[in-house]
Design a protein around this motif. Sequence first.
Motif, PDB file in Angstrom:
ATOM      1  N   THR A  54       0.849  -1.179   0.000  1.00  0.00           N
ATOM      2  CA  THR A  54       0.000   0.000   0.000  1.00  0.00           C
ATOM      3  C   THR A  54       0.888   1.233   0.000  1.00  0.00           C
ATOM      4  O   THR A  54       1.826   1.311   0.779  1.00  0.00           O
ATOM      5  CB  THR A  54      -0.917   0.040   1.243  1.00  0.00           C
ATOM      6  OG1 THR A  54      -1.706  -1.152   1.272  1.00  0.00           O
ATOM      7  CG2 THR A  54      -1.840   1.237   1.205  1.00  0.00           C
ATOM      8  N   TYR A  94       1.493   5.162   0.720  1.00  0.00           N
ATOM      9  CA  TYR A  94       1.015   6.243   1.571  1.00  0.00           C
ATOM     10  C   TYR A  94       1.763   7.517   1.204  1.00  0.00           C
ATOM     11  O   TYR A  94       2.931   7.467   0.843  1.00  0.00           O
ATOM     12  CB  TYR A  94       1.267   5.937   3.052  1.00  0.00           C
ATOM     13  CG  TYR A  94       0.419   4.825   3.595  1.00  0.00           C
ATOM     14  CD1 TYR A  94       0.766   3.489   3.397  1.00  0.00           C
ATOM     15  CD2 TYR A  94      -0.722   5.097   4.308  1.00  0.00           C
ATOM     16  CE1 TYR A  94      -0.015   2.473   3.893  1.00  0.00           C
ATOM     17  CE2 TYR A  94      -1.502   4.081   4.816  1.00  0.00           C
ATOM     18  CZ  TYR A  94      -1.149   2.764   4.605  1.00  0.00           C
ATOM     19  OH  TYR A  94      -1.934   1.760   5.094  1.00  0.00           O
ATOM     20  N   LEU A 117      -0.233  10.570   7.119  1.00  0.00           N
ATOM     21  CA  LEU A 117       0.023   9.643   6.022  1.00  0.00           C
ATOM     22  C   LEU A 117      -1.293   9.005   5.614  1.00  0.00           C
ATOM     23  O   LEU A 117      -2.013   8.458   6.448  1.00  0.00           O
ATOM     24  CB  LEU A 117       1.020   8.556   6.437  1.00  0.00           C
ATOM     25  CG  LEU A 117       2.472   8.985   6.491  1.00  0.00           C
ATOM     26  CD1 LEU A 117       3.353   7.813   6.945  1.00  0.00           C
ATOM     27  CD2 LEU A 117       2.956   9.503   5.158  1.00  0.00           C
ATOM     28  N   ALA A 144      -3.382   6.508   2.730  1.00  0.00           N
ATOM     29  CA  ALA A 144      -3.288   5.523   1.648  1.00  0.00           C
ATOM     30  C   ALA A 144      -3.658   6.195   0.338  1.00  0.00           C
ATOM     31  O   ALA A 144      -4.565   7.020   0.277  1.00  0.00           O
ATOM     32  CB  ALA A 144      -4.209   4.343   1.926  1.00  0.00           C
TER      33      ALA A 144
END
Length: 72
Positions: free
Chosen positions: A8, A10, A39, A41
């Motif tokens: 993922t 970020y 942060l 996603a």
Amino acid sequence: MFHMFIDTEYAPEKCSLCSGTGHDGSGTCEACGGQGDVLVAQPAIICPLCNGAGYLEIGMCRACGGSGWALL
């Protein structure tokens, strides 16, 4: 600057609760910890509960933790 955690991505986004200042009315912003950024996603999704405001009439939005961004 992107960060990777378990497939993922970020990226820092401006905290909606303190408008990026790092401080709210009572001191250090609890949503961003005084950093002004959180942060998020990617792609970034505005919190659907507070519509990105970071707060509701009853106080800080618990869905996004006050950041204004959907936490996935």
